[in-house]
Design a protein around this motif. Structure first.
Motif, short mmCIF file in Angstrom:
data_model
loop_
_atom_site.label_atom_id
_atom_site.label_comp_id
_atom_site.label_asym_id
_atom_site.label_seq_id
_atom_site.Cartn_x
_atom_site.Cartn_y
_atom_site.Cartn_z
N UNK A 15 0.80 -1.21 0.00
CA UNK A 15 0.00 0.00 0.00
C UNK A 15 0.84 1.27 0.00
N UNK A 16 1.93 1.30 0.71
CA UNK A 16 2.70 2.53 0.83
C UNK A 16 4.14 2.19 1.22
N UNK A 17 5.05 2.94 0.64
CA UNK A 17 6.45 2.82 1.05
C UNK A 17 6.87 4.11 1.72
N UNK A 18 7.60 3.99 2.81
CA UNK A 18 7.99 5.17 3.59
C UNK A 18 9.43 5.03 4.03
N UNK A 19 10.17 6.13 3.92
CA UNK A 19 11.57 6.11 4.32
C UNK A 19 11.97 7.44 4.93
N UNK A 20 12.70 7.40 6.03
CA UNK A 20 13.28 8.61 6.63
C UNK A 20 14.63 8.84 5.97
N UNK A 154 -4.65 8.55 0.18
CA UNK A 154 -4.66 8.61 1.64
C UNK A 154 -6.05 9.07 2.08
N UNK A 155 -6.71 8.27 2.89
CA UNK A 155 -8.03 8.62 3.40
C UNK A 155 -7.96 8.82 4.91
N UNK A 156 -8.62 9.86 5.38
CA UNK A 156 -8.66 10.16 6.80
C UNK A 156 -9.96 9.62 7.39
N UNK A 157 -9.89 9.06 8.59
CA UNK A 157 -11.09 8.49 9.20
C UNK A 157 -11.95 9.60 9.83
N UNK A 158 -13.19 9.27 10.10
CA UNK A 158 -14.10 10.22 10.74
C UNK A 158 -13.64 10.48 12.18
N UNK A 159 -13.57 11.74 12.55
CA UNK A 159 -13.18 12.13 13.91
C UNK A 159 -14.16 13.16 14.44
N UNK A 160 -14.15 13.35 15.75
CA UNK A 160 -15.04 14.30 16.41
C UNK A 160 -14.22 15.52 16.80
N UNK A 198 -9.99 -1.27 -1.88
CA UNK A 198 -9.02 -0.23 -1.51
C UNK A 198 -7.59 -0.72 -1.36
N UNK A 199 -7.16 -1.64 -2.24
CA UNK A 199 -5.83 -2.22 -2.06
C UNK A 199 -4.71 -1.22 -2.31
N UNK A 200 -5.01 -0.14 -3.03
CA UNK A 200 -3.99 0.89 -3.27
C UNK A 200 -4.18 2.10 -2.38
N UNK A 201 -5.12 2.01 -1.44
CA UNK A 201 -5.41 3.13 -0.56
C UNK A 201 -4.79 2.94 0.82
N UNK A 229 -2.10 3.08 8.69
CA UNK A 229 -0.93 3.31 7.84
C UNK A 229 -0.20 4.59 8.22
N UNK A 230 -0.90 5.49 8.88
CA UNK A 230 -0.29 6.75 9.30
C UNK A 230 -1.20 7.49 10.24
#
Length: 363
Positions: A15-20, A154-160, A198-201, A229-230
């Motif tokens: 889904x995602x590659x991340x590197x510092x 990148x999708x953000x979840x529902x928050x209050x 959503x395999x690429x999300x 994922x983040x």
């Protein structure tokens, strides 16, 4: 709502590659690779609320600005033209023709900003459309389904989200709801992914807690134990003092895994420069033949004068909005590139000091 994206050490290989890439004290330069683009951080995301950056077309965004990721709005796209329509048109990428990455927010901020038309409940947010007054209800699962239709990277979840200042009781309730909705969201999304959904999300949680450090610690600790994922820091720039916002961010990041302004200001006449802000509608610019910023390499600064931009603004010419937006977005994207270079060279503290000193000397 200010969003600061922090990617966890745990990598989702598909889904995602991340590197510092480098660190400079607490600052980091990273690389995020999604299905659609490679993003070098720190990065600025132009806001494309309705799948469009106001006054620009996607050729401007791609060729003049080189943006690798833009933000689209879940609430607005759901209402118009509808997420199902966008899905039929090939998702946000096919519909808008922007081939790079999209981040979509959850709709929680819109429920907050339209509080006179919305009401958070235990299982979601009830609201009326600002377009026709029709009644709708966002649940954690529905928000994910909408963003799946939009096809964002990148999708953000529902928050209050709550405005500040707020009572301790209201902030505590916000955390309780956000955590419960996060658990429902991640369980639903991971189960659906096993079916090819959503395999690429990628799915991100949003930390809440106002400016209270204990609340922020609680929210970050609870959310970061889940398989997202983040993560993002939300609930900022909602009424608190700037210094409180900075202190909240500094406190919150230590509990997290280690691994939206310029366009609106442009339309209102405020342009950002390497020496501070310029209000181009001012009479003093009427016969100023210099560029907006002599150190800027954007199309607008290379070709047009302050006098011409002043004229366009005062005449309300549509061309002004495009030229001013190109400049402001170029400014922020370039600023993030400079910050990244400073981190890579381990001189971020010096870069930050120079940034403020230069603007103070010209204020």
């Amino acid at each position: 709502m200010s969003i600061i994206v922090i990617i966890p050490k745990k990598k989702k290989e598909f889904y995602m590659q991340f590197n510092i890439d480098a660190t400079s004290k607490n600052a980091r330069a990273c690389t995020i690779k999604t299905a659609h683009s490679t993003i070098k951080t720190p990065v600025f995301m132009p806001v494309g609320t309705l799948g469009s950056v106001k006054s620009l077309d996607m050729q401007d965004v791609l060729e003049l600005l080189g943006a690798e990721i833009i933000l689209a709005n879940t609430y607005h796209m759901y209402l118009q033209p509808s997420d199902t329509t966008v899905a039929k048109m090939g998702g946000l990428h096919g519909f808008s023709t922007y081939p790079k990455s999209f981040l979509t927010d959850s709709g929680g901020f819109q429920a907050f900003s339209l509080s006179d038309m919305s009401k958070p409940k235990a299982d979601g947010i009830e609201f009326r459309s600002h377009i026709d007054g029709s009644k709708h209800f966002f649940t954690p699962k529905k928000v994910i389904d909408i963003q799946h239709n939009l096809g964002s990277d990148i999708m953000m979840i529902l928050d209050d989200l709550v405005a500040l200042p707020a009572t301790q009781e209201r902030i505590a309730l916000s955390i309780e709801r956000t955590t419960a909705w996060a658990k429902e969201s991640i369980d639903y999304f991971r189960a659906k992914q096993k079916e090819g959904f959503g395999v690429e999300q990628n799915i991100f949680a949003i930390i809440q807690g106002g400016t209270d450090k204990a609340f922020r610690t609680k929210s970050a600790t609870e959310l970061c134990e889940m398989d997202f994922d983040g993560f993002a820091i939300g609930g900022l720039s909602v009424g608190e003092a700037n210094q409180d916002m900075y202190d909240t961010v500094e406190h919150t990041v230590q509990y997290m895994p280690k691994c939206v302004m310029p366009t609106r200001n442009a339309r209102n006449g405020t342009l950002f420069t390497s020496f501070g802000k310029v209000n181009i509608k001012g009479a003093k610019f009427k016969e100023d033949n210099t560029p907006i910023d002599g150190e800027c390499e954007c199309l607008t600064c290379k070709r047009y004068s302050r006098a011409y931009l002043n004229h366009l603004f005062r005449s309300r010419e549509i061309t002004y909005f495009r030229l001013a937006t190109i400049h402001n977005l170029h400014y922020y994207l370039n600023l993030m590139k400079q910050a990244r270079e400073a981190i890579l060279e381990d001189r971020y503290s010096e870069f930050k000091a120079e940034f403020y000193a230069k603007r103070q000397n010209n204020s």
